[in-house]
Scaffold this active site. Structure first.
Site, PDB file in Angstrom:
ATOM      1  CB  ALA A 154      -0.932  -0.015   1.208  1.00 52.79           C
ATOM      2  CD  GLU A 187      -0.925   8.365   1.854  1.00 56.82           C
ATOM      3  OE1 GLU A 187      -0.255   7.777   2.702  1.00 56.82           O
ATOM      4  OE2 GLU A 187      -1.176   9.601   1.894  1.00 56.82           O
ATOM      5  N   PRO A 188      -5.001   8.737  -1.765  1.00 52.97           N
ATOM      6  CG  PRO A 188      -7.116   8.638  -0.758  1.00 52.97           C
ATOM      7  CD  PRO A 188      -5.684   8.247  -0.546  1.00 52.97           C
ATOM      8  CG  PHE A 242      -5.340   3.850  -7.437  1.00 54.54           C
ATOM      9  CD1 PHE A 242      -6.707   3.853  -7.677  1.00 54.54           C
ATOM     10  CD2 PHE A 242      -4.640   5.031  -7.603  1.00 54.54           C
ATOM     11  CE1 PHE A 242      -7.349   5.013  -8.096  1.00 54.54           C
ATOM     12  CE2 PHE A 242      -5.273   6.197  -8.016  1.00 54.54           C
ATOM     13  CZ  PHE A 242      -6.638   6.181  -8.261  1.00 54.54           C
ATOM     14  CD  GLN A 275      12.481  -8.585  -8.427  1.00 55.17           C
ATOM     15  OE1 GLN A 275      13.689  -8.791  -8.417  1.00 55.17           O
ATOM     16  NE2 GLN A 275      11.621  -9.350  -7.756  1.00 55.17           N
ATOM     17  CD  GLU A 276       6.058  -1.575  -8.442  1.00 57.68           C
ATOM     18  OE1 GLU A 276       4.944  -1.083  -8.749  1.00 57.68           O
ATOM     19  OE2 GLU A 276       6.664  -1.273  -7.394  1.00 57.68           O
ATOM     20  N   GLY A 297     -10.832  -3.267 -37.193  1.00 56.02           N
ATOM     21  CA  GLY A 297     -12.035  -2.515 -37.540  1.00 56.02           C
ATOM     22  C   GLY A 297     -13.024  -2.509 -36.385  1.00 56.02           C
ATOM     23  CB  THR A 326       3.466   8.530 -14.372  1.00 55.36           C
ATOM     24  OG1 THR A 326       4.449   9.528 -14.003  1.00 55.36           O
ATOM     25  CG2 THR A 326       2.308   8.555 -13.390  1.00 55.36           C
TER      26      THR A 326
END
Length: 395
Positions: A140, A143-144, A172, A259-260, A357, A383
């Site tokens: 975790a 955070e928001p 997330f 590694q991630e 298509g 990101t």
């Protein structure tokens, strides 16, 4: 790379080069993973998407056959392999078209935080239960109000005797609704900046003040368990401080993030290759104006570009895997692999959708699901803009 997993014809020759790190001793686990995803995961994709998570029993099944924590030493219940064993599993998962089963986070990330920094007691306490599937792991961070900027987190852990009082909210979080073990990024000394960040391991079963929020509705990855987590004065034993020393969290995160990011790159190139293969199959079968779509120059040129991007990306990611196996992969190169492979994945899958298509926009076609699943790859794990910043700092 194997060919037997394909459902139609033979793979294009440009996509069948065997990776140099893919030694023969990895073939058994690759075959095992291929069979497991074909039997236990692929047939249930629609149901997983509808319920927004895989069945809890799937974790036990994966643990029983040895697909969880394959690169964790046997001493701690793992498979005793290397990152290469992890990589072939993630490849086969992507080639099966699965984006639901959060084993990359569980085995490749959470387990390695424990292995890398945990005390001997912590490793013996938690790693065997992750390897068996008894515990599902999550980490975790986000955070928001704080995403890629981990120094901006507001979750607090205040020492109170032999416990920490943990307060904050995370969002997330992959495996969030099923996780029995969550590594929580928190500030133990808010005034110390990065030096005040620590990692606390929360066992969620019976943890008073811990609650799970929504399983979030996403554009893609519909079957993946992505949830909100809340910690309302949760009392965590001081013995659950990862590594036993405060203020090490930011360094631990920075050391594990390469590694991630490599895991994301490995999955991305496998998904990219799969997109090209299913598109080549389609344009050989689909006809327009009296001939196969592959007969049109535009189709051939687009696929030539896609196949070339796949080959170039595969070579780079393979080199990164090889360097990681020998301990030579640096953070900047891992960032390059992450941004390049995910950016190429999104570009190539979009081109493939166009060749399908209208059918490319229908969710029953794998290419449509690949398109929606691909977009988040440029966001999570840091990101791609952050990746470029990290690369630029190394110049």
């Amino acid at each position: 790379m194997g060919r037997g997993w394909r459902s139609h014809g033979e793979a294009p020759a440009v996509l069948t080069r065997r990776s140099p790190w893919l030694t023969e001793d990895l073939d058994p686990i690759r075959d095992l993973a291929r069979t497991f995803f074909a039997k236990e995961v692929a047939p249930h994709q629609e149901r997983f998407a509808a319920q927004q998570h895989v069945d809890r029993e799937l974790w036990h099944k994966a643990g029983e056959v040895g697909l969880l924590c394959p690169s964790i030493p046997e001493t701690y219940g793992g498979g005793g392999g290397t990152f290469a064993h992890e990589a072939v599993i993630y490849q086969e998962q992507a080639r099966a078209g699965d984006s639901s089963f959060g084993i990359g986070v569980h085995s490749g990330i959470v387990a390695h935080y424990l292995l890398g920094y945990g005390t001997e007691e912590q490793k013996r306490r938690w790693l065997p239960r992750l390897a068996s599937g008894e515990l599902v792991g999550a980490i975790a961070m986000t955070e928001p109000g704080a995403g890629s900027d981990l120094q901006g987190i507001t979750t607090r852990a205040v020492r109170d005797g032999e416990e920490y009082v943990l307060t904050g909210a995370k969002t997330f979080i992959t495996n969030g609704s099923q996780a029995g073990l969550v590594i929580v990024v928190a500030k133990t000394d808010p005034a110390a900046g990065a030096r005040g960040v620590s990692l606390l391991v929360v066992e969620t079963d019976g943890a008073e003040g811990f609650r799970r929020g929504r399983v979030l509705h996403k554009v893609g990855l519909h079957g993946q368990d992505t949830a909100e987590l809340f910690f309302d004065d949760v009392r965590v034993p001081a013995a659950n401080l990862l590594g036993g020393q405060e203020g090490q969290g930011f360094v631990q995160l920075m050391q594990q993030l390469p590694q991630e990011r490599l895991i994301i790159a490995v999955s991305s190139i496998a998904a990219l290759e799969r997109a090209v293969e299913v598109t080549v199959d389609y344009v050989k079968q689909r006809k327009a104006f009296g001939r196969e779509l592959l007969g049109f120059q535009n189709t051939r040129f687009v696929l030539a570009e896609c196949a070339t991007e796949a080959a170039v990306t595969r070579s780079f990611v393979d080199d990164c895997v090889q360097r990681h196996l020998t301990g030579e992969l640096d953070a900047a190169t891992a960032a390059m692999a992450k941004w390049w492979s995910t950016d190429r994945l999104c570009r190539v899958v979009d081109e493939c959708v166009q060749l399908f298509g209208g059918y490319g926009y229908m969710t029953e076609y794998p290419i449509a699901r690949a398109w929606t699943d691909a977009r988040v790859q440029r966001i999570y794990g840091g990101t791609n803009e952050i990746m470029k910043e990290l690369i630029a700092r190394s110049l």
